[in-house]
Motif scaffolding. Structure first.
Motif, PDB file in Angstrom:
ATOM      1  N   MET A   1       8.011 -32.355 -22.135  1.00 54.41           N
ATOM      2  CA  MET A   1       6.914 -33.662 -21.820  1.00 54.41           C
ATOM      3  C   MET A   1       7.798 -34.357 -20.604  1.00 54.41           C
ATOM      4  O   MET A   1       8.758 -34.740 -20.649  1.00 54.41           O
ATOM      5  CB  MET A   1       7.023 -34.530 -22.984  1.00 54.41           C
ATOM      6  CG  MET A   1       6.059 -35.699 -22.771  1.00 54.41           C
ATOM      7  SD  MET A   1       5.945 -36.703 -24.565  1.00 54.41           S
ATOM      8  CE  MET A   1       7.538 -37.360 -24.376  1.00 54.41           C
ATOM      9  N   ARG A   2       6.990 -34.557 -19.704  1.00 54.77           N
ATOM     10  CA  ARG A   2       7.255 -35.347 -18.709  1.00 54.77           C
ATOM     11  C   ARG A   2       6.952 -36.918 -18.587  1.00 54.77           C
ATOM     12  O   ARG A   2       5.998 -37.157 -19.147  1.00 54.77           O
ATOM     13  CB  ARG A   2       6.555 -35.024 -17.270  1.00 54.77           C
ATOM     14  CG  ARG A   2       6.725 -35.616 -15.959  1.00 54.77           C
ATOM     15  CD  ARG A   2       7.847 -34.990 -15.091  1.00 54.77           C
ATOM     16  NE  ARG A   2       7.563 -35.366 -13.675  1.00 54.77           N
ATOM     17  CZ  ARG A   2       8.178 -36.485 -13.080  1.00 54.77           C
ATOM     18  NH1 ARG A   2       8.773 -37.245 -13.762  1.00 54.77           N
ATOM     19  NH2 ARG A   2       7.876 -36.663 -11.753  1.00 54.77           N
ATOM     20  N   THR A   3       7.914 -37.701 -18.317  1.00 54.91           N
ATOM     21  CA  THR A   3       7.613 -39.163 -18.357  1.00 54.91           C
ATOM     22  C   THR A   3       7.730 -39.832 -16.951  1.00 54.91           C
ATOM     23  O   THR A   3       8.894 -39.649 -16.453  1.00 54.91           O
ATOM     24  CB  THR A   3       8.646 -39.636 -19.366  1.00 54.91           C
ATOM     25  OG1 THR A   3       8.376 -39.113 -20.642  1.00 54.91           O
ATOM     26  CG2 THR A   3       8.450 -41.053 -19.531  1.00 54.91           C
ATOM     27  N   VAL A   4       6.778 -40.570 -16.598  1.00 47.90           N
ATOM     28  CA  VAL A   4       6.798 -41.549 -15.433  1.00 47.90           C
ATOM     29  C   VAL A   4       6.759 -43.082 -15.781  1.00 47.90           C
ATOM     30  O   VAL A   4       5.876 -43.120 -16.293  1.00 47.90           O
ATOM     31  CB  VAL A   4       5.911 -40.980 -14.626  1.00 47.90           C
ATOM     32  CG1 VAL A   4       5.983 -41.902 -13.256  1.00 47.90           C
ATOM     33  CG2 VAL A   4       5.855 -39.517 -13.834  1.00 47.90           C
ATOM     34  N   LEU A   5       7.871 -43.709 -15.336  1.00 47.22           N
ATOM     35  CA  LEU A   5       8.123 -45.026 -15.771  1.00 47.22           C
ATOM     36  C   LEU A   5       7.540 -45.775 -14.480  1.00 47.22           C
ATOM     37  O   LEU A   5       8.493 -45.778 -13.634  1.00 47.22           O
ATOM     38  CB  LEU A   5       9.405 -45.397 -16.086  1.00 47.22           C
ATOM     39  CG  LEU A   5       9.853 -44.593 -17.359  1.00 47.22           C
ATOM     40  CD1 LEU A   5      11.446 -44.890 -17.423  1.00 47.22           C
ATOM     41  CD2 LEU A   5       9.358 -44.465 -18.617  1.00 47.22           C
ATOM     42  N   VAL A   6       6.648 -46.702 -14.342  1.00 45.20           N
ATOM     43  CA  VAL A   6       6.050 -47.145 -13.118  1.00 45.20           C
ATOM     44  C   VAL A   6       6.627 -48.616 -13.332  1.00 45.20           C
ATOM     45  O   VAL A   6       6.332 -49.313 -14.260  1.00 45.20           O
ATOM     46  CB  VAL A   6       4.704 -47.156 -12.996  1.00 45.20           C
ATOM     47  CG1 VAL A   6       4.145 -47.900 -11.708  1.00 45.20           C
ATOM     48  CG2 VAL A   6       4.525 -45.637 -13.121  1.00 45.20           C
ATOM     49  N   THR A   7       7.514 -48.997 -12.136  1.00 44.50           N
ATOM     50  CA  THR A   7       7.855 -50.457 -12.180  1.00 44.50           C
ATOM     51  C   THR A   7       7.744 -51.212 -10.891  1.00 44.50           C
ATOM     52  O   THR A   7       7.388 -50.327  -9.930  1.00 44.50           O
ATOM     53  CB  THR A   7       9.026 -50.741 -12.984  1.00 44.50           C
ATOM     54  OG1 THR A   7       9.215 -52.224 -13.010  1.00 44.50           O
ATOM     55  CG2 THR A   7       9.934 -50.251 -12.018  1.00 44.50           C
ATOM     56  N   GLY A   8       8.097 -52.461 -10.334  1.00 44.32           N
ATOM     57  CA  GLY A   8       7.857 -52.857  -9.044  1.00 44.32           C
ATOM     58  C   GLY A   8       7.913 -54.168  -8.997  1.00 44.32           C
ATOM     59  O   GLY A   8       7.924 -54.984 -10.149  1.00 44.32           O
ATOM     60  N   PRO A   9       8.075 -54.993  -8.220  1.00 46.26           N
ATOM     61  CA  PRO A   9       8.142 -56.597  -7.982  1.00 46.26           C
ATOM     62  C   PRO A   9       6.718 -57.042  -8.693  1.00 46.26           C
ATOM     63  O   PRO A   9       5.778 -56.488  -8.362  1.00 46.26           O
ATOM     64  CB  PRO A   9       8.286 -56.641  -6.438  1.00 46.26           C
ATOM     65  CG  PRO A   9       8.011 -55.558  -5.804  1.00 46.26           C
ATOM     66  CD  PRO A   9       8.413 -54.577  -6.709  1.00 46.26           C
ATOM     67  N   GLY A  10       6.927 -58.155  -9.311  1.00 43.41           N
ATOM     68  CA  GLY A  10       5.393 -58.652  -9.676  1.00 43.41           C
ATOM     69  C   GLY A  10       4.719 -58.859  -8.541  1.00 43.41           C
ATOM     70  O   GLY A  10       4.954 -59.436  -7.400  1.00 43.41           O
ATOM     71  N   GLY A  11       3.107 -58.629  -8.895  1.00 40.13           N
ATOM     72  CA  GLY A  11       2.118 -58.678  -7.882  1.00 40.13           C
ATOM     73  C   GLY A  11       1.961 -57.707  -7.103  1.00 40.13           C
ATOM     74  O   GLY A  11       1.284 -57.710  -5.998  1.00 40.13           O
ATOM     75  N   ALA A  12       2.963 -56.604  -6.974  1.00 34.45           N
ATOM     76  CA  ALA A  12       2.734 -55.516  -6.146  1.00 34.45           C
ATOM     77  C   ALA A  12       1.677 -54.591  -6.408  1.00 34.45           C
ATOM     78  O   ALA A  12       1.402 -53.567  -5.620  1.00 34.45           O
ATOM     79  CB  ALA A  12       4.107 -54.735  -6.013  1.00 34.45           C
ATOM     80  N   GLY A  13       1.197 -54.580  -7.682  1.00 36.54           N
ATOM     81  CA  GLY A  13       0.083 -53.539  -8.105  1.00 36.54           C
ATOM     82  C   GLY A  13       0.546 -52.621  -8.917  1.00 36.54           C
ATOM     83  O   GLY A  13      -0.108 -51.365  -8.930  1.00 36.54           O
ATOM     84  N   ARG A  14       1.771 -52.765  -9.615  1.00 34.91           N
ATOM     85  CA  ARG A  14       2.145 -51.470 -10.382  1.00 34.91           C
ATOM     86  C   ARG A  14       1.430 -51.119 -11.341  1.00 34.91           C
ATOM     87  O   ARG A  14       1.297 -49.873 -11.699  1.00 34.91           O
ATOM     88  CB  ARG A  14       3.581 -51.987 -10.940  1.00 34.91           C
ATOM     89  CG  ARG A  14       3.446 -52.961 -11.826  1.00 34.91           C
ATOM     90  CD  ARG A  14       4.924 -53.483 -12.544  1.00 34.91           C
ATOM     91  NE  ARG A  14       4.929 -54.239 -13.610  1.00 34.91           N
ATOM     92  CZ  ARG A  14       4.493 -55.603 -13.513  1.00 34.91           C
ATOM     93  NH1 ARG A  14       4.242 -56.095 -12.443  1.00 34.91           N
ATOM     94  NH2 ARG A  14       4.553 -56.424 -14.673  1.00 34.91           N
TER      95      ARG A  14
END
Length: 396
Positions: A1-14
């Motif tokens: 199973m592949r897992t992609v964790l998406v994050t970024g600075p607030g308001g960047a559209g993550r």
């Protein structure tokens, strides 16, 4: 199973790009589960379909789920209260009712950890096991703290309640009488062992070979600073990161004169991100409006996740024959000397890079050495260890 964790600075559209990534993967025929623990329904708004605590089909091959962090925390607290009912009664405590338990800070992050742990535990072939899990994490500072939490808590448990002390179960009453001091009861050690097992499963879900992190940011000075800081933190914890998703990139043609400084600013940042170890940045165009619904998500052109990037942790290089030292190396892209701190404490190295810290156990060979120096060059921390004659085997 592949897992992609998406994050970024607030308001960047993550959140939007997490949804676009999941849709792109589903179009390739992969069974995708898209997760969020956001108490609002921003992910549902991006997908164009309301989400709840049960899986909702957002597209062929794509199911989305908004975890109810408050409900999970309430169930955990009530279960804990029930297990401790005898002790609470002896203390004269008044039990808490379910309707008076409110969400605590961090409940969303803990709900995501539990969900990832449960998914990773599903056996191959289980119909509930997806081929890809895309996780809409909180903003970068909270997300980075979450990714390091299981390992840090396990270390605290190991220091406060060492498992090897359980070997003296039969002797505890005798030792307590001889020492005249109360010793921890077996129930405390059993609880610690259970916590450690659960934390280990969560840690495995975050660090197993199929897991990687995707950073979302707008190209510009603030986005560049946020990505650089996140890259350092991820490398410190040996978490692989793929190409940056550069969101809201303006078209090079057709913009007015007012946009020239902004275009130059974006181009400079994109050029730097193209040199990242995770690969060239993925340009995601500015649509001129906030993306809403399947058509807008597909128009962004976000690709499906590629191969899992390699994680690079600490490694040791033998330079005894040439220089009389062993070299301990750790890749720390983006780290600067003024923000870096290094302390050896017994058999561990405490590495601090800006606001992030990790305590790393030393290999057995390095424990019999003394630190002969350290340097930060080209995004890599190198520590030189010289053998201690009093501890190093003769003739080696």
């Amino acid at each position: 199973m592949r897992t992609v964790l998406v994050t970024g600075p607030g308001g960047a559209g993550r959140t939007t790009l997490a949804a676009a990534t999941a849709r792109a993967a589903a179009r390739t025929g992969t069974r995708v589960l898209l997760l969020t623990a956001d108490p609002g329904d921003r992910l549902g708004t991006a997908l164009g379909i309301p989400l709840g605590p049960g899986p909702v089909e957002a597209a062929p091959g794509l199911h989305a789920l908004r975890l109810d962090a408050a409900d999970r925390l309430r169930a955990d607290l009530l279960a804990l209260q029930e297990r401790a009912a005898t002790t609470l009664d002896a203390l004269g405590a008044t039990p808490l009712a379910a309707d008076e338990l409110t969400p605590l800070p961090g409940a969303e992050e803990l709900a995501l950890l539990r969900a990832l742990r449960e998914l990773a535990a599903l056996p191959d072939g289980d119909p509930a096991r997806p081929g890809l899990v895309v996780v809409d994490l909180p903003a970068a500072p909270r997300a980075l703290a979450l990714l390091s939490l299981p390992g840090e808590l396990r270390r605290y448990l190991a220091r406060l309640l060492p498992a090897e002390r359980q070997a003296a179960r039969a002797l505890r009453p005798l030792l307590g009488r001889l020492a005249g001091l109360p010793l921890p009861g077996e129930g405390l050690y059993a609880a610690a062992a259970r916590w450690d097992t659960e934390l280990a499963a969560a840690q495995t879900a975050l660090t197993r070979p199929g897991t990687s992190v995707t950073l979302v940011a707008e190209p510009g000075p603030a986005g560049a600073d946020a990505v650089r800081e996140a890259r350092t933190a991820l490398a410190l914890h040996a978490l692989p990161a793929g190409p940056v998703l550069a969101n809201r990139v303006l078209p090079a043609e057709g913009a007015g004169a007012w946009a020239a400084p902004l275009l130059a600013q974006q181009a400079k940042t994109l050029d730097a991100w193209d040199q990242d170890p995770g690969g060239p940045a993925v340009r995601v165009p500015h649509l001129g409006h906030d993306p809403r619904g399947p058509e807008d998500l597909d128009a962004l052109g976000v690709p499906a996740p590629g191969p899992v990037p390699a994680a690079v942790g600490p490694r040791v290089e033998d330079r005894l024959a040439e220089d009389g030292v062993l070299l301990w190396r750790l890749e720390l892209p983006g780290a600067t000397r003024d923000q870096l701190d290094l302390v050896r404490r017994s058999d561990e190295l405490v590495v601090t890079a800006g606001p992030f810290r990790r305590i790393l156990p030393l290999p057995a060979a390095l424990r019999r050495c003394t630190v002969a120096g350290a340097a930060l060059r080209d995004g890599a921390l190198t520590v030189r260890f010289a053998p201690d004659p009093a501890q190093w085997p003769q003739g080696r």
